[in-house]
Motif scaffolding. Structure first.
Motif, short mmCIF file in Angstrom:
data_model
loop_
_atom_site.label_atom_id
_atom_site.label_comp_id
_atom_site.label_asym_id
_atom_site.label_seq_id
_atom_site.Cartn_x
_atom_site.Cartn_y
_atom_site.Cartn_z
N ILE A 31 0.89 -1.17 -0.05
CA ILE A 31 0.09 -0.01 0.02
C ILE A 31 0.76 0.99 -0.02
O ILE A 31 1.59 1.48 0.99
CB ILE A 31 -0.94 0.04 1.26
N SER A 32 0.95 1.97 -1.08
CA SER A 32 1.92 3.27 -1.23
C SER A 32 1.38 4.32 -0.27
O SER A 32 2.19 5.20 -0.31
CB SER A 32 2.06 3.41 -2.60
N THR A 33 0.05 4.49 -0.35
CA THR A 33 -0.47 5.75 0.43
C THR A 33 -0.07 5.77 1.75
O THR A 33 -0.49 6.60 2.61
CB THR A 33 -1.89 5.93 0.02
N ASP A 34 0.17 4.64 2.42
CA ASP A 34 0.40 4.41 4.05
C ASP A 34 1.75 4.15 4.23
O ASP A 34 2.27 3.12 3.86
CB ASP A 34 -0.66 3.29 4.45
N SER A 35 2.65 4.98 4.96
CA SER A 35 4.28 4.60 5.30
C SER A 35 4.42 3.45 6.01
O SER A 35 5.42 2.98 5.98
CB SER A 35 4.72 6.08 5.86
N ALA A 36 3.41 3.20 6.88
CA ALA A 36 3.54 1.90 7.62
C ALA A 36 3.82 0.52 6.60
O ALA A 36 4.47 -0.16 7.11
CB ALA A 36 2.37 1.67 8.48
N TYR A 37 3.28 0.80 5.40
CA TYR A 37 3.36 -0.39 4.42
C TYR A 37 4.67 -0.13 3.40
O TYR A 37 4.92 -1.20 2.53
CB TYR A 37 2.04 -0.52 3.81
N TRP A 38 5.29 0.84 3.75
CA TRP A 38 6.38 1.04 2.63
C TRP A 38 7.51 -0.07 2.62
O TRP A 38 7.86 -0.35 1.39
CB TRP A 38 7.12 2.56 2.96
N PRO A 39 7.94 -0.62 3.75
CA PRO A 39 8.75 -2.03 3.67
C PRO A 39 7.85 -2.93 2.99
O PRO A 39 8.88 -3.75 2.21
CB PRO A 39 8.93 -2.15 5.16
N ASP A 40 6.63 -3.26 2.86
CA ASP A 40 6.01 -4.19 2.31
C ASP A 40 6.05 -3.87 0.58
O ASP A 40 6.15 -4.82 -0.27
CB ASP A 40 4.80 -4.51 2.63
N SER A 41 6.10 -2.22 0.33
CA SER A 41 6.11 -2.02 -0.98
C SER A 41 7.48 -2.40 -1.58
O SER A 41 7.55 -2.90 -2.80
CB SER A 41 5.86 -0.38 -1.11
N ARG A 42 8.50 -2.23 -1.01
CA ARG A 42 9.92 -2.61 -1.30
C ARG A 42 9.96 -4.02 -1.71
O ARG A 42 10.60 -4.44 -2.51
CB ARG A 42 10.93 -2.01 -0.49
N ARG A 43 9.36 -4.81 -0.81
CA ARG A 43 9.50 -6.25 -0.87
C ARG A 43 8.68 -6.66 -2.07
O ARG A 43 8.97 -7.75 -2.68
CB ARG A 43 8.66 -6.97 0.65
N ALA A 44 7.76 -6.01 -2.21
CA ALA A 44 6.81 -6.48 -3.48
C ALA A 44 7.57 -6.00 -4.86
O ALA A 44 7.71 -6.93 -5.78
CB ALA A 44 5.46 -5.73 -3.60
#
Length: 460
Positions: A31-44
């Motif tokens: 989820i790119s709009t929520d900084s809490a998920y930015w590590p997951d974005s990089r993982r994706a």
């Protein structure tokens, strides 16, 4: 002898494995709009980079001030070269209580006899669509040892948050992104059985106009009947923007508007889009567009003018007898063909000022001014892709226009001088951005087969 039949057979046999690969990517909450998920974005992003590398691509993560871009290359000297774009970020899942299943635990279920779908956030928008292209390449490489065209992959992680860093990335990497044509899989079909290529996108002029009269709000009991009311003035101007036939009255507005060809009109007529079908779903019955135009023309190939907001004076609870000092409206114009957005912006301002009584002024803010984008009707790539889709689906593929905009297409045209074919397999009921987002298994499977055919056709 063409090896396409072997490629298609491999895609059929490998459907379960391809679905498992998609599911593993969907499980990552990017989820790119929520900084809490930015590590997951990089993982994706890293997941896709590794998958492309396994297919023989030279793949890397291009860093931006935000989320990384997956950039991968597999050249083929002497062959045409395509640039494929998609995005790996997804929308937030709120409200969570409206999901029937966990949004990042993909499930396949039957929603009608013989109709299976995969349900998860990102299933359609855009991970499932991206993977149709990747799986087509995987099967082609497995069966032939190579791809029929050179391919560059550009998959970003901020599309759902405005793609704020993408234009700079494209500009800085223009040399590495050079290709004969761009391919985007983030759109939809006409219906479940009819494939579509979005070959044109309307441009946009968006302005805010403020009409100013007295130097302060006035008591309507003292000044009413004598002092100019900006709400009245603005309302009259807005009401005059369309004539009784639905045409826009701004002088010079239709300069650069082109007529669709007779064959294009015939194709659209064959689709049989009705007011009842299109407007009935939103509780309306009748189109108010230009008279003498098919409904599909009104929403795809004709320019528009809409007031998106209007305000002025007292709007709170109860009463306040006031004549406002100013009134404002936000007005958008959707452009087609060769309409010049700067000329349209200036013409609208001149039109407003020409109708102002003495003592009254107007101020403007221009928020955006972008031209329409269109692939030439005689483009060889468009012709080949359309034939390939028709062959796969057994129904004539249609070329359509979009009333909305896809900013990256404008970036590719403006920064790279490149046309874009938008070929997607989403459906109107995919619940994109909503709870219970899904992607039809037929879209995922036949999307793979479609891309295999298109790649073969573009390389021939």
């Amino acid at each position: 002898m063409s090896k396409l039949p072997a490629v298609l057979s491999r895609l059929d046999a490998d459907l379960d494995a391809s679905l498992a690969r998609l599911s593993s990517w969907l499980e990552i909450p990017s989820i790119s709009t929520d900084s809490a998920y930015w590590p997951d974005s990089r993982r994706a992003a890293e997941w896709l980079r590794a998958d492309l590398e396994s297919l023989g691509f030279k793949a890397s993560l291009g860093e931006t001030p935000g989320q990384p871009v997956v950039l991968a290359h597999r050249p083929k000297p002497g062959a045409p070269h395509v640039l494929f774009y998609g995005h790996y970020d997804v929308q937030p899942v709120d409200p969570l209580n409206l999901w029937d299943t966990e949004p990042f635990k993909p499930v396949v279920k039957e929603i009608a006899p013989g109709r299976k779908v995969i349900v998860a956030r990102g299933a359609c928008d855009d991970k499932g669509q991206v993977m149709t292209f990747v799986e087509a390449m995987r099967a082609t490489i497995a069966e032939t040892g190579d791809l029929p065209v050179g391919v560059t992959i550009l998959v970003e992680g901020e599309e759902e948050s405005g793609s704020v860093n993408l234009p700079a990335f494209v500009r800085e990497n223009a040399e590495a992104l050079k290709a004969d044509i761009a391919l985007v899989c983030d759109t939809g079909m006409w219906d479940r059985d009819t494939p579509a290529i979005t070959a044109s996108l309307r441009g946009m002029v968006y302005q805010e106009v403020t009409i100013k009269c007295a130097d302060r709000d006035l008591h309507s009991g003292l000044f009413g009947g004598a002092a100019a009311n900006p709400v009245h003035v603005l309302s009259r101007i807005i009401a005059s923007l369309h004539d009784e036939t639905g045409r826009i009255t701004v002088p010079g507005f239709y300069e650069g508007v082109e007529e669709p060809s007779n064959s294009q009109k015939a194709d659209w007529a064959d689709l049989g889009l009705t007011e009842e079908e299109f407007l009935g779903q939103i509780g309306l019955k009748h189109s108010i567009g230009e008279k003498g135009r098919m409904l599909i023309e009104q929403i795809q190939s004709r320019p528009t003018c809409d007031v998106n907001g209007i305000w002025g004076g007292y709007t709170g609870e109860g009463t306040k007898t006031v004549i406002a000092a100013k009134a404002s409206a936000k007005v958008s114009f959707r452009l087609v063909g060769k309409q010049d957005p700067d000329k349209i912006a200036a013409a609208f301002q001149a039109y407003v000022r020409a109708q102002l009584p003495d003592d009254i002024s107007a101020e403007f803010i221009v928020y955006s001014a972008s031209p329409a984008i269109a692939v030439p009707a005689d483009s060889p790539a468009l012709t080949k892709a359309r034939a390939a889709l028709t062959e796969e689906w057994g129904r004539k593929a249609v070329t359509i226009g979009s009333g909305g905009s896809v900013p990256v297409v404008g970036d590719f045209k403006r920064l790279l001088g490149m046309d874009t074919l938008l070929v997607g397999f989403g459906l109107d009921d995919d619940r994109v951005h909503s709870p219970n987002e899904k992607y039809d298994l037929s879209s995922f499977h036949k999307g793979q087969r479609s891309w295999a055919r298109i790649l073969q056709a573009l390389g021939s």
